[in-house]
Write an enzyme that holds these catalytic residues in place. Structure first.
Site, mmCIF file in Angstrom:
data_model
loop_
_atom_site.group_PDB
_atom_site.id
_atom_site.type_symbol
_atom_site.label_atom_id
_atom_site.label_comp_id
_atom_site.label_asym_id
_atom_site.label_seq_id
_atom_site.Cartn_x
_atom_site.Cartn_y
_atom_site.Cartn_z
ATOM 1 N N GLU A 163 122.058 75.532 -21.252
ATOM 2 C CA GLU A 163 121.683 76.858 -21.782
ATOM 3 C C GLU A 163 122.630 77.934 -21.245
ATOM 4 O OE1 GLU A 163 120.126 80.249 -20.150
ATOM 5 O OE2 GLU A 163 118.313 79.021 -19.885
ATOM 6 N N GLU A 238 128.625 76.877 -13.825
ATOM 7 C CA GLU A 238 127.232 77.175 -14.127
ATOM 8 C C GLU A 238 126.286 76.163 -13.492
ATOM 9 O OE1 GLU A 238 126.242 79.983 -15.663
ATOM 10 O OE2 GLU A 238 128.352 80.581 -15.785
HETATM 11 ZN ZN LIG Z 1 119.147 80.305 -15.497
#
Ligand SMILES: [Zn+2]
Length: 1078
Positions: A163, A238
């Site tokens: 995401e 990330e």
């Molecule tokens: Zn997050």
């Protein structure tokens, strides 16, 4: 921590980074009250415990406002659409079957939904099976969302990392983070992404059609064609990676999600919620953590990550939502371009979620959580009972009955289950309590925290006994009526705060649609609600609710009890475990390996710190300055006078609802009474009068109004020494019931008696629990409040009522309640006398013109009952905390780091460009250094234009001194800045987007009141807007001089772990004064 970046927007919105951390639990519109310092806002009437089932992760920390956040309507999320009497369907542009066919779609079904005055059409993309809900209406706040079913098989956090990653560059937009470019330069009214336990949502919203389609295109390209599947660097940044700056140093883990989740796993309430979800559904996807357990995240490989995208990010597994006043045919045009590129895939079947089979016997789990060393650990247990309610989906009426029951049992302080638990004295506060119906199977949880070891079992017994009692005896008629009115009011008002209405509807619809059920059904509540009401009227509430309690809760053996015990060793144990793993990793590496890792670390950092080339940036579509309105939005305001009291009236369409704020001045309040103010506000709402118990009073508020709340508000006022400090009483009702509203306000203000010592004691312990939770979960807010309290008077006042000083006050007060209740009670009385007066009072009202005239009489009566003047003379506020660098110790795996200074002290005069510049610093310098390469979940700055305080803050940050150094480099960053006209335009447009944030009518009226209180005129707003629109590169360079004051004379406050503080004090000879908090 409620300061603000811009003057006109100041009252409702702030920089996007701020929106993420400030959500209130107001029973009134959450959007509006939050902009200034309102430390007491979490003391409003309905304080909602987080629901156990909720585990949603966001790209930026903004939580999805659950029903709980939306206040009174706690769990009826699916109901939150506007109740409107059936009307003839207005005609909206239609898409013909032929037109749809030509674009590759077929119409599956079509309905006019009167509840939201919308025409909704479900399309199916023939080639891939992708489903599209196209909702047309008059709402200018358009919403798009794409939702994928993404069930994880383990707790490595794949869905969450993905995401984050898909928004880091795509085929058409090959730059580092198109998401950030949109944050900087679009007019979005919403922009984020969420990971649920079983699905991932990518929603955007805008009122500007061109801007809206730009956002849609960037999101579609990101979801289907992200760069991250070919680029390991994004996964590392990330997700996770080993960091080694020099082969002689230790290896550490870095990664945005990794640190975000370390923060989550530092909060006991969160840990409890996750254990509960996993234990209640051990056999399906809910038995693992989609967000990622920091212990498991480093097990994830890039191959698995890529594979997950290939498998689930496919049109066949996608559901797409369009909503608003744009052309529905254009929506299909945009989609066909993307969807036609795919063939059908089996992903829709492979992503199916199997229901958890119900247990034949209850189970019990005992776990430890990381606690601090301070305080009485024996009193820090948590216990919570959870039920999975059903194996099969429930019909709509049963779901409604469960939602209703939830509000009856727990919705207000007067609700029996809540009240009995809190009054038992067995624990400090409720935890994880309520119904949750967002996942495949509904669940119900209830529990307490701050429980002593010996009382754990008593809490469990009391929960069961109370539920049995409620099943046997039923609920009072007044309580049922109050809940019904509250729910209906909230449906009619449909106040989603700053959250777009179309997004709220999407989340309701998707909660069924995602499980292949009817997407229309959750939007149509009128008939089932009518049926439920009729049954209650005919058979009585007991006949309706008792069988529900028995069947779904008491006789349900799928019950999981969780006990959590504090463990002061756990935090350091976990740290040691991580360290030893990393040491082993290092020991297993050859010299070449280590050199290679250091090189890779450097390579990643270089890549992160290199700006995108201008051609890449140019590909992200953006608006022109000519698309931007030259004037700010004006709110109709008529300033008048009733019996000497200033009255502001805003004539706006509010669907027959009246919003009223009565503002009292704290000018006569004695200094030492200040920290008692939040508890005074809570006492007004929850103590009762001579004739009415607090339960009766609350039921009356529920039956006759849409809610009342009382809270303090403080802010600096630009150009003045004295702060603005007020107590606000806020309420809403149907226009026809305005008289009741003012009568009840009067009753609360004048007749409530401060005599209930046991209840007051509960308020104190609840407040302590809440403040402790705030330290762990929003330490950046605590740090900011602390710095503000050193730098200005308003900040000091605010900190006294909601910061660390307040927590210290509460801890002393807890003992005093037993020793000197008389004294406290008369202090509360004294606060009342020093506030209540016509002199200094201001009334603000928002409704349509006719209603405004009609309610005048009731208002007059209300004002006549107020004393003329407050008791006591005027006082001068002059408190401040001593200037010093402070480190506040809490048990945590990640830190919150702040630094602040007052730029007005350099002679800097406010110019609109300051908003553009501070936003730019947040979205470039701090985002790149603190978040992207530093690995923190958030790094941002905030400029309070009223006080002049400029603060830097980080959120869930693995670093401490390193982050402070980045802050100190800001002036040089500005001086060295090279910026082309396009980038500058983007920064300006993004700032205007913040300033012009979308507001519902109540928020418009409230913003206008705030501007009035702080002396911000419409002429000044116009001037500031012009300054924003003409910001130049020179303004950026000039601002560097002002901002250097933070580096040279600023104060630093960190909320951090003992280990990191020690290390910092060793490295920089006792830089911080250390303060223990937990
Ligand atoms: Zn997050």
């Amino acid at each position: 921590m409620l300061r603000t970046v811009s003057c006109s927007a100041s009252l409702t919105s702030a920089s996007p980074f701020f929106r993420q951390f400030r959500l209130s639990y107001s029973s009134l519109s959450p959007s509006t009250s939050s902009a200034l310092r309102v430390p007491g806002r979490n003391l409003r009437r309905v304080s909602s415990p987080p629901s156990a089932g909720r585990r949603v992760f966001l790209r930026r920390g903004l939580r999805v406002p659950s029903a709980a956040d939306r206040g009174v309507n706690r769990q009826l999320s699916r109901l939150s659409v506007r109740a409107v009497a059936t009307q003839p369907a207005p005609s909206y542009p239609d898409v013909g079957q032929d037109e749809a066919e030509k674009l590759g779609f077929e119409k599956v079904s079509e309905e006019f939904i009167s509840e939201c005055k919308s025409k909704a059409t479900l399309f199916r993309h023939k080639k891939t099976g992708c489903e599209v809900m196209s909702v047309s209406n008059e709402d200018e706040n358009k919403v798009f969302g794409i939702v994928l079913r993404t069930p994880p098989k383990d707790s490595t956090g794949i869905p969450h990392i993905l995401e984050h990653s898909v928004l880091c560059g795509s085929r058409k937009y090959p730059l580092k983070e198109p998401f950030v470019e949109l944050l900087k330069g679009s007019l979005h009214t919403f922009l984020n992404a969420f990971t649920y336990p079983d699905r991932t949502c990518y929603p955007v919203a805008s009122t500007n059609t061109k801007d809206f389609y730009n956002l849609v295109d960037v999101y579609l390209d990101a979801v289907f064609f992200p760069k991250c599947v070919d680029d390991v660097h994004t996964f590392q940044q990330e997700g996770w990676h080993y960091e080694l700056n020099d082969p002689s140093e230790d290896i550490s883990y870095k990664g945005v999600v990794f640190n975000e989740m370390k923060g989550v796993y530092s909060q006991p309430d969160n840990i409890l919620g996750r254990i509960a979800q996993q234990a209640i559904s051990p056999d399906n996807t809910y038995g693992v953590d989609s967000g990622g357990d920091p212990k498991d995240i480093p097990k994830l490989t890039f191959e698995e990550f890529k594979d997950f995208h290939r498998k689930y990010y496919h049109p066949s597994n996608a559901r797409i939502w369009f909503y608003g006043d744009d052309d529905p045919l254009q929506r299909l045009h945009i989609l066909s371009e993307y969807l036609d590129m795919f063939e059908a895939s089996p992903s829709r079947d492979t992503s199916k979620i199997e229901p958890q089979k119900l247990f034949s016997a209850p189970i019990r789990i005992v776990e430890k959580y990381p606690a601090g060393r301070d305080g009485d650990l024996k009193k820090k247990n948590m216990v919570c009972i959870n039920w999975l309610l059903s194996e099969k989906p429930l019909d709509l009426e049963t779901q409604l009955a469960l939602g209703f029951l939830d509000h009856l049992m727990l919705g207000t302080p007067a609700s029996p289950l809540r009240k009995i638990l809190l009054e038992s004295g067995l624990g400090e506060a409720l935890v994880s309590s309520g119904m949750s119906d967002e996942l495949l199977q509904p669940q119900f949880s209830v529990g307490m925290k701050g429980v002593s070891e010996d009382n754990v079992q008593k809490v469990e017994e009391l929960i069961i006994a109370t539920l049995q009692k409620l099943a046997e005896e039923g609920f009072e008629n007044e309580a049922v009526e109050a809940s019904m009115n509250t729910i209906e009011f909230s449906l009619r008002e449909n106040n989603t705060g700053s959250f777009p209405r179309g997004l709220s509807l999407m989340l309701q619809s998707i909660a069924k649609w995602i499980y292949d059920m009817d997407p229309f059904e959750p939007l149509k509540y009128t008939e089932p609600l009518k049926a439920l009401k009729a049954r209650i009227a005919e058979e009585g509430s007991k006949a309706v609710f008792s069988p529900v309690i028995e069947q779904f809760i008491l006789n349900n053996s799928h019950r999981v009890t969780i006990e959590m015990q504090p463990d002061p060793e756990k935090a350091s144990q976990e740290e040691a475990e991580e360290k030893s793993i990393l040491e082993k990793v290092k020991a297993g590496m050859t010299e070449e390996d280590l050199a290679e890792l250091a090189r890779a670390t450097e390579e990643l950092r270089l890549k992160q710190e290199t700006p995108d080339p201008p051609e890449a940036l140019r590909c992200v579509p953006s608006l022109n300055l000519s698309d931007i309105p030259k004037e700010p939005t004006y709110v109709p305001t008529e300033v008048g006078d009733i019996n000497g009291v200033k009255v502001l009236r805003h004539d706006l369409f509010t669907n027959d609802i009246v919003y009223a704020e009565v503002v009292f001045d704290t000018g006569s309040l004695k200094h030492e009474l200040l920290p008692l103010v939040p508890l005074f506000c809570q006492s007004l709402m929850e103590m009762g009068t001579k004739d009415l118990s607090f339960v009766q009073l609350n039921q009356m508020i529920g039956r006759k109004t849409g809610g009342i709340s009382v809270y303090p508000l403080t802010s600096s006022v630009r150009g003045k020494d004295e702060p603005c400090s007020k107590i606000i009483v806020r309420g809403k009702s149907m226009a026809g019931r305005a008289e009741d509203l003012f009568n009840l306000m009067n009753c609360l203000l004048q007749e409530v008696q401060f005599t209930d010592q046991p209840r007051f004691k509960q308020f104190v312990s609840q407040s302590i629990a809440r403040m402790e939770n705030r330290l762990r979960g929003s330490g950046h807010g605590v740090a900011a409040a602390r710095m503000d309290a050193m730098l200005n008077i308003a900040g000091w006042m605010s900190e006294q009522m909601g910061g660390l000083s307040y927590l210290e006050f509460l801890r002393t007060l807890e003992k005093k309640v037993d020793e000197d209740w008389e004294g406290i009670s008369s202090s509360l009385e004294e606060i009342r006398r020093s506030l209540l007066a016509k002199n200094g009072c201001i009334v603000n009202m928002t409704a349509d013109g006719k209603s405004l005239t009609n309610i005048e009489k009731s208002l007059e009566k209300f004002l006549d009952l107020l004393p003329e003047n407050p008791s006591g003379g005027l006082v001068t506020w002059d408190g401040r905390l001593p200037l010093r660098n402070e480190a506040i110790v809490i048990p945590t795996q990640v830190n919150y780091v702040g630094k602040a200074g007052n730029i007005y002290s350099t002679g800097y005069e406010l110019d609109g460009s300051a908003y553009v510049i501070s936003k730019h610093i947040s979205t470039t310098w701090l985002w790149d250094r603190v978040r992207v390469s530093g690995g923190a979940y958030g790094g941002f700055c905030d400029f309070d234009s009223h006080s002049g305080v400029f603060s830097f803050l980080s959120y869930r940050d693995p670093n401490l001194l390193k982050t402070l150094d980045i802050y100190d480099g800001t002036g040089d960053f500005l001086r060295g800045l090279d910026m082309d006209q396009e980038t500058l335009t983007k920064a300006i447009i993004g700032t205007i987007g913040d300033v012009d944030s979308y507001q519902l009518p109540d928020a418009k009226g409230y913003s206008s009141l705030m501007r009035h209180l702080l002396g911000v005129t419409d002429e000044e707003r116009q001037r500031k807007r012009e300054e924003i629109l003409t910001t130049s590169l020179k303004d950026f360079k000039d601002f560097a001089e002002a901002i250097d004051v933070v580096r040279d004379k600023g104060v630093s406050v960190a909320v951090a772990s003992a280990e990191d503080i020690d290390a910092a004090n060793n490295a920089r000879s006792n830089f911080f004064e250390v303060k223990k908090a937990l």
